[in-house]
Design a protein around this motif. Structure first.
Motif, PDB file in Angstrom:
ATOM      1  N   UNK A  44       0.811  -1.313  -0.063  1.00 43.32           N
ATOM      2  CA  UNK A  44      -0.066  -0.018   0.166  1.00 43.32           C
ATOM      3  C   UNK A  44       0.761   1.169  -0.110  1.00 43.32           C
ATOM      4  N   UNK A  45       1.914   1.150   1.059  1.00 47.30           N
ATOM      5  CA  UNK A  45       2.776   2.365   0.902  1.00 47.30           C
ATOM      6  C   UNK A  45       3.538   2.810  -0.487  1.00 47.30           C
TER       7      UNK A  45
ATOM      8  N   UNK B  79       1.682  -1.639 -12.351  1.00 44.74           N
ATOM      9  CA  UNK B  79       0.649  -2.558 -12.699  1.00 44.74           C
ATOM     10  C   UNK B  79       1.073  -3.817 -11.800  1.00 44.74           C
ATOM     11  N   UNK B  80       2.456  -3.963 -11.551  1.00 47.30           N
ATOM     12  CA  UNK B  80       2.537  -5.156 -10.603  1.00 47.30           C
ATOM     13  C   UNK B  80       2.098  -5.039  -9.217  1.00 47.30           C
ATOM     14  N   UNK B  81       2.079  -4.046  -8.419  1.00 48.12           N
ATOM     15  CA  UNK B  81       1.584  -3.588  -7.527  1.00 48.12           C
ATOM     16  C   UNK B  81       0.058  -3.963  -7.251  1.00 48.12           C
ATOM     17  N   UNK B  82      -0.465  -3.257  -8.273  1.00 47.66           N
ATOM     18  CA  UNK B  82      -2.076  -3.232  -8.590  1.00 47.66           C
ATOM     19  C   UNK B  82      -2.564  -4.495  -8.377  1.00 47.66           C
ATOM     20  N   UNK B  83      -1.790  -5.523  -9.201  1.00 46.27           N
ATOM     21  CA  UNK B  83      -2.298  -6.893  -9.213  1.00 46.27           C
ATOM     22  C   UNK B  83      -2.144  -7.605  -7.885  1.00 46.27           C
ATOM     23  N   UNK B  84      -1.118  -7.184  -7.118  1.00 45.61           N
ATOM     24  CA  UNK B  84      -0.575  -7.783  -5.828  1.00 45.61           C
ATOM     25  C   UNK B  84      -1.830  -7.409  -4.874  1.00 45.61           C
TER      26      UNK B  84
ATOM     27  N   UNK C  79      -9.295  -3.368   0.881  1.00 43.58           N
ATOM     28  CA  UNK C  79     -10.124  -3.221   1.692  1.00 43.58           C
ATOM     29  C   UNK C  79      -9.183  -2.761   2.941  1.00 43.58           C
ATOM     30  N   UNK C  80      -7.904  -3.528   3.105  1.00 40.18           N
ATOM     31  CA  UNK C  80      -7.072  -3.145   3.994  1.00 40.18           C
ATOM     32  C   UNK C  80      -6.599  -1.639   4.056  1.00 40.18           C
ATOM     33  N   UNK C  81      -6.290  -1.207   2.928  1.00 41.73           N
ATOM     34  CA  UNK C  81      -6.200   0.058   2.661  1.00 41.73           C
ATOM     35  C   UNK C  81      -7.200   1.294   3.335  1.00 41.73           C
TER      36      UNK C  81
END
Length: 621
Positions: free
Chosen positions: A98-99, A116-121, A129-131
């Motif tokens: 998230x950070x 894109x990599x972070x979005x998929x993860x 939801x955690x964010x």
């Protein structure tokens, strides 16, 4: 089975034992409040159980892999850390993703492949939801600028930041030292709700009796180095404690009477016959030990003279105050009357401290006038606490104001005698102020304010860190206080009991005068909310209630249709979310990525709502 327990626990400072041989345990799901007088060692016991310090003797035993979340009274932070550094743990993958994601989006030329990599993860780990949860907690606690350096925060902001981190991390055991300090009432009520969900295990120290009653189901009292457990809420604790104190006093009196008789026998006992009565002699020494009780518990005695008050007390006429072009107070007027008992309330940042500083002359108004009566003597208890030098002794704090003090009955006592009335024995009077506990410093600060014999008393969060016994004495004093009182407190019990009128700072410079106490005001607000809800329901003409029936054995025709449609809608939403997630891999524009990510969140919430409705109707079917 206990998930954390104390076994023969003892701790001392400079050869002074706070407690010894404490043995007790806390089980999963218990919500325990630790109570006791200031200086009894409550905060120290919390630190021991949270393994922040090592005990002088005994040990703390905890179940395997149990994680503690510890909120201390005055949190300490790394000097150069930012809020973001503190909130997002290095060992928590979700938090770090998230950070990274948020920081990448703020860059001028972000790495699109990395986004894109972070979005998929984020999607794979359900981190959206955690964010949202993290943002909710931070928002509720008034934390918005994550890049701000912690060193620039006030003490109250640091306490809220520490609480936010603890709530975000979701520990197995919540160890909370005065969690309601520096929170406004709305936030306290939200925190109550948060702690009451999910079967949390809680151990906390709090002076807030409403909060204690609403969260905790057991009370442990730390008294004279021993612990006493009460299974129930605060009212039950008071009842059982009163019975125990009466029993202890009766037992002590009985022991002392018996000791007198045994002492006479000991004096008459001839030396030659001593061996024949060894058991009785041993019993005498045992009785002597048990008769050394302290008797009734000492309490703070608030007895100070109140200066004579004239007819003109304080007049506020059309005052204005702004900071950085933001209105804090806008066109407010009020004439104070004898015996006014006013509660000052409002969310953090609405200007409560500014209002108090204006009426006491510590700040100057931009427009309007504030006229103070000639006989008005302010006593201002600042939320910031007691100011003192590191090498200043307790007795010097009082002597710097007066060597002799006049009490309510006209008698005159020395500074040392007054300190004794405030439960500072001679040994502590000549000790350094810096060595006092947080609650003892607050008690000394309160005494410093009262010895000036004020007839206009301003108390800005006086309950922070004070023990409940001292609070009860303060309440009794304030109930009978003949002067004017302005009280700022997040302690709803105290505000309800002592005030008859509220100044409500609503923001944007508006101050509303409300005739009644806080509970009446909240009831009125809840009633208005209910009316608004009912009006909103009436306007929802599309949603029709099914005709009432005595028994409902099956779904109505309309509900059957709804259930069939939901199956199709849920399937369509799932496909939509999948397609949107897949499309993120081919989008290169950062703004388009953000827009798509938000759309995924929105569709996910819609899917959750429809799934819940599908479950409802399925159960009925």
């Amino acid at each position: 089975m206990s998930i954390v327990s104390a076994e023969q626990l003892g701790h001392a400072f400079n050869d002074y034992w706070l407690f010894r041989n404490l043995t007790f345990g806390i089980q999963q799901g218990q919500r325990v409040a630790l109570v006791g007088i200031n200086g009894a060692g409550k905060s120290t016991l919390l630190k021991l159980l949270a393994e922040r310090i090592l005990p002088s003797e005994g040990k703390v035993v905890k179940a395997k892999d149990i994680r503690f979340g510890y909120l201390e009274q005055d949190p300490k932070f790394s000097a150069d850390a930012s809020i973001s550094d503190f909130i997002f743990s290095l060992d928590n993958r979700q938090q770090q993703i998230i950070r990274e994601y948020e920081e990448l989006l703020e860059e001028e030329n972000p790495d699109l492949d990395k986004i894109n990599e972070l979005t998929e993860e984020l999607s794979n780990l359900d981190a959206w939801e955690y964010e949202h949860q993290i943002k909710t907690i931070l928002g509720r606690l008034g934390i918005h600028d994550l890049h701000q350096k912690i060193s620039n925060l006030s003490g109250g902001q640091k306490k809220r930041l520490s609480l936010a981190k603890l709530l975000i991390d979701e520990p197995d055991v919540y160890v909370l030292d005065e969690p309601t300090n520096h929170l406004d009432i709305d936030t306290i009520e939200w925190l109550e709700s948060f702690l009451n969900t999910g079967g949390k295990t809680i151990l906390m120290v709090t002076h807030d009796r409403y909060f204690l009653d609403n969260v905790c189901n057991e009370i442990i009292e730390l008294d004279n180095g021993q612990v006493f457990s009460y299974k129930g809420k605060y009212a039950y604790y008071l009842e059982k404690k009163s019975e125990k104190d009466a029993s202890d006093q009766a037992t002590l009196a009985k022991n002392r009477n018996l000791l007198k008789k045994e002492l006479e026998w000991m004096r008459r006992q001839p030396q030659a016959r001593a061996t024949k009565s060894k058991a009785r002699i041993d019993a005498f020494y045992d009785l002597e030990e048990r008769s050394r009780g302290n008797g009734a518990k000492e309490q703070v005695k608030l007895e100070v003279k109140v200066s004579r008050q004239g007819n003109q007390i304080l007049e506020i006429e059309h005052i204005y105050k702004t900071f950085n072009h933001v209105a804090i107070i806008e066109d407010f007027s009020y004439t104070f009357k004898k015996g006014d008992k006013i509660g000052l309330t409002g969310k953090n940042g609405t200007g409560k401290s500014t209002f108090l500083n204006l009426i006491t002359g510590e700040l100057k108004e931009d427009a309007g006038t504030i006229k103070k009566g000639e006989t008005t003597v302010f006593g201002y208890y600042h939320q910031s606490g007691l100011s003192f030098q590191e090498d200043e002794r307790v007795i010097d704090v009082v002597k710097n104001i007066a060597e002799y003090i006049t009490l309510a009955d006209g008698s005159v006592i020395t500074a040392s005698q007054l300190l004794t009335l405030f439960l500072f024995p001679p040994k502590k009077q000549h000790g350094f102020v810096s060595l006092l506990s947080g609650g003892e410093k607050k008690r000394l600060h309160l005494m410093k304010v009262l010895i000036k014999n004020p007839n206009f008393l301003i108390l800005d969060e006086p309950t922070n860190d004070l023990d409940i016994d001292t609070l009860n004495v303060l309440e009794e004093f304030l109930e009978n206080y003949p002067g004017v009182l302005i009280l700022v407190s997040h302690d709803r019990y105290l505000v309800d009991k002592l005030t008859e009128q509220l100044f409500i700072l609503e923001g944007n410079g508006k101050i509303r005068i409300y005739n009644g106490n806080y509970s009446s005001y909240r009831e009125e607000q809840e009633m208005l909310k209910q009316i608004e809800k009912e009006q909103a329901k009436k306007q929802q003409t599309k949603i029709e209630s099914p005709a009432p029936a005595k028994e409902k054995a099956k779904l109505s025709f309309k509900e059957k249709q709804e259930l069939e449609n939901l199956n199709k809608e849920i399937e369509a939403l799932e496909n939509n979310i999948k397609n949107l997630t897949d499309s993120l891999n081919s989008i290169s524009n950062p703004d388009e990525i953000i827009k798509t990510s938000h759309l995924i969140e929105e569709k996910q919430r819609e899917l959750d709502n429809k799934s819940m409705r599908w479950l409802e109707l399925s159960e009925l079917a």
